[in-house]
Design a protein around this motif. Structure first.
Motif, PDB file in Angstrom:
ATOM      1  N   ASN A   1       0.825  -1.210   0.000  1.00  0.00           N
ATOM      2  CA  ASN A   1       0.000   0.000   0.000  1.00  0.00           C
ATOM      3  C   ASN A   1       0.861   1.263   0.000  1.00  0.00           C
ATOM      4  N   GLY A   2       2.199   1.105   0.048  1.00  0.00           N
ATOM      5  CA  GLY A   2       3.119   2.232  -0.002  1.00  0.00           C
ATOM      6  C   GLY A   2       3.356   2.928   1.329  1.00  0.00           C
ATOM      7  N   ILE A   3       2.738   2.449   2.398  1.00  0.00           N
ATOM      8  CA  ILE A   3       2.889   3.067   3.713  1.00  0.00           C
ATOM      9  C   ILE A   3       4.089   2.462   4.439  1.00  0.00           C
ATOM     10  N   GLU A   4       4.895   3.343   5.067  1.00  0.00           N
ATOM     11  CA  GLU A   4       6.032   2.901   5.869  1.00  0.00           C
ATOM     12  C   GLU A   4       5.578   2.702   7.305  1.00  0.00           C
ATOM     13  N   TYR A   5       5.835   1.509   7.839  1.00  0.00           N
ATOM     14  CA  TYR A   5       5.518   1.191   9.234  1.00  0.00           C
ATOM     15  C   TYR A   5       6.829   1.107   9.992  1.00  0.00           C
ATOM     16  N   GLN A   6       7.076   2.079  10.856  1.00  0.00           N
ATOM     17  CA  GLN A   6       8.325   2.105  11.610  1.00  0.00           C
ATOM     18  C   GLN A   6       8.335   1.004  12.659  1.00  0.00           C
ATOM     19  N   ALA A   7       9.475   0.360  12.818  1.00  0.00           N
ATOM     20  CA  ALA A   7       9.633  -0.688  13.828  1.00  0.00           C
ATOM     21  C   ALA A   7       9.349  -0.107  15.209  1.00  0.00           C
ATOM     22  N   THR A   8       8.732  -0.925  16.072  1.00  0.00           N
ATOM     23  CA  THR A   8       8.454  -0.470  17.438  1.00  0.00           C
ATOM     24  C   THR A   8       9.740  -0.341  18.244  1.00  0.00           C
ATOM     25  N   SER A   9      10.772  -1.088  17.856  1.00  0.00           N
ATOM     26  CA  SER A   9      12.093  -0.921  18.453  1.00  0.00           C
ATOM     27  C   SER A   9      13.150  -1.402  17.467  1.00  0.00           C
ATOM     28  N   THR A  10      14.303  -0.747  17.524  1.00  0.00           N
ATOM     29  CA  THR A  10      15.450  -1.150  16.712  1.00  0.00           C
ATOM     30  C   THR A  10      16.680  -1.109  17.598  1.00  0.00           C
ATOM     31  N   THR A  11      17.452  -2.187  17.565  1.00  0.00           N
ATOM     32  CA  THR A  11      18.681  -2.283  18.335  1.00  0.00           C
ATOM     33  C   THR A  11      19.857  -2.302  17.376  1.00  0.00           C
ATOM     34  N   TYR A  12      20.791  -1.379  17.587  1.00  0.00           N
ATOM     35  CA  TYR A  12      22.031  -1.352  16.819  1.00  0.00           C
ATOM     36  C   TYR A  12      22.977  -2.379  17.428  1.00  0.00           C
ATOM     37  N   ASN A  13      23.348  -3.379  16.633  1.00  0.00           N
ATOM     38  CA  ASN A  13      24.281  -4.408  17.095  1.00  0.00           C
ATOM     39  C   ASN A  13      25.707  -4.114  16.634  1.00  0.00           C
ATOM     40  N   SER A  14      25.818  -3.663  15.374  1.00  0.00           N
ATOM     41  CA  SER A  14      27.132  -3.366  14.809  1.00  0.00           C
ATOM     42  C   SER A  14      26.940  -2.668  13.472  1.00  0.00           C
ATOM     43  N   LEU A  15      28.043  -2.315  12.858  1.00  0.00           N
ATOM     44  CA  LEU A  15      28.042  -1.715  11.529  1.00  0.00           C
ATOM     45  C   LEU A  15      27.310  -2.597  10.523  1.00  0.00           C
ATOM     46  N   LEU A  16      27.235  -3.902  10.817  1.00  0.00           N
ATOM     47  CA  LEU A  16      26.668  -4.879   9.883  1.00  0.00           C
ATOM     48  C   LEU A  16      25.363  -5.508  10.338  1.00  0.00           C
ATOM     49  N   SER A  17      24.848  -5.142  11.521  1.00  0.00           N
ATOM     50  CA  SER A  17      23.700  -5.862  12.074  1.00  0.00           C
ATOM     51  C   SER A  17      22.779  -4.980  12.923  1.00  0.00           C
ATOM     52  N   LEU A  18      21.480  -5.120  12.670  1.00  0.00           N
ATOM     53  CA  LEU A  18      20.437  -4.475  13.470  1.00  0.00           C
ATOM     54  C   LEU A  18      19.406  -5.534  13.838  1.00  0.00           C
ATOM     55  N   THR A  19      18.668  -5.300  14.918  1.00  0.00           N
ATOM     56  CA  THR A  19      17.532  -6.147  15.279  1.00  0.00           C
ATOM     57  C   THR A  19      16.323  -5.244  15.450  1.00  0.00           C
ATOM     58  N   SER A  20      15.224  -5.577  14.764  1.00  0.00           N
ATOM     59  CA  SER A  20      14.023  -4.743  14.838  1.00  0.00           C
ATOM     60  C   SER A  20      12.802  -5.575  15.158  1.00  0.00           C
TER      61      SER A  20
END
Length: 148
Positions: free
Chosen positions: A92-111
């Protein structure tokens, strides 16, 4: 002995990550040869890359369970920074922002995402760094399915 060096003509100190000045002052530059980047020291945040790079999203693993209305995803890629925002973009073109995002490293995130609908799958995953540069992985996951 310190790992900090400068060119014969003076200029910006350089060395490896471990050789960064221990008592740096706000605005002090340093070329980090370990990561090949020009950095600047900010007392509030520490050593930061002077020029933010565009994040690249290479893969997404995890599952979104519609009956629980939640899903946790590990996002792999490049050039992620602390403060990155992860969004899922439905058909539908709508962006749904993650309720939380954790920065793990330059190469990894958890959302973690919640309240997504199967009606708008498959979802693209977008990672936006604080610089507003972003990376996108198309058709990254579907509801009640493993990532594509």
């Amino acid at each position: 002995m310190s790992d900090i060096r400068t060119s014969a003509l003076g200029g910006i100190p350089f060395g490896g990550t471990a050789g960064r000045p221990a008592n740096a002052i706000n605005g002090q530059p340093y070329f980090n040869g370990d990561v090949g980047r020009l950095e600047i020291y900010a007392s509030a945040t520490g050593w930061q890359n002077i020029v933010q790079e565009t994040p690249g999203v290479a893969g997404v693993t995890g599952t979104y369970n519609e009956s629980e209305a939640t899903g946790t995803f590990a996002i792999s890629g490049t050039n992620f920074v602390n403060g990155a925002i992860v969004s899922a973009i439905g058909t539908n073109g709508i962006e749904y922002q993650a309720t939380s995002t954790t920065y793990n490293s330059l190469l990894s995130l958890t959302s973690v995402f919640s309240n997504l609908s199967a009606a708008y799958e498959p979802y693209d995953v977008k990672v936006t760094n604080p610089s507003n540069l972003f990376g996108l992985l198309l058709d990254a996951f579907s509801i009640n399915d493993s990532p594509l």
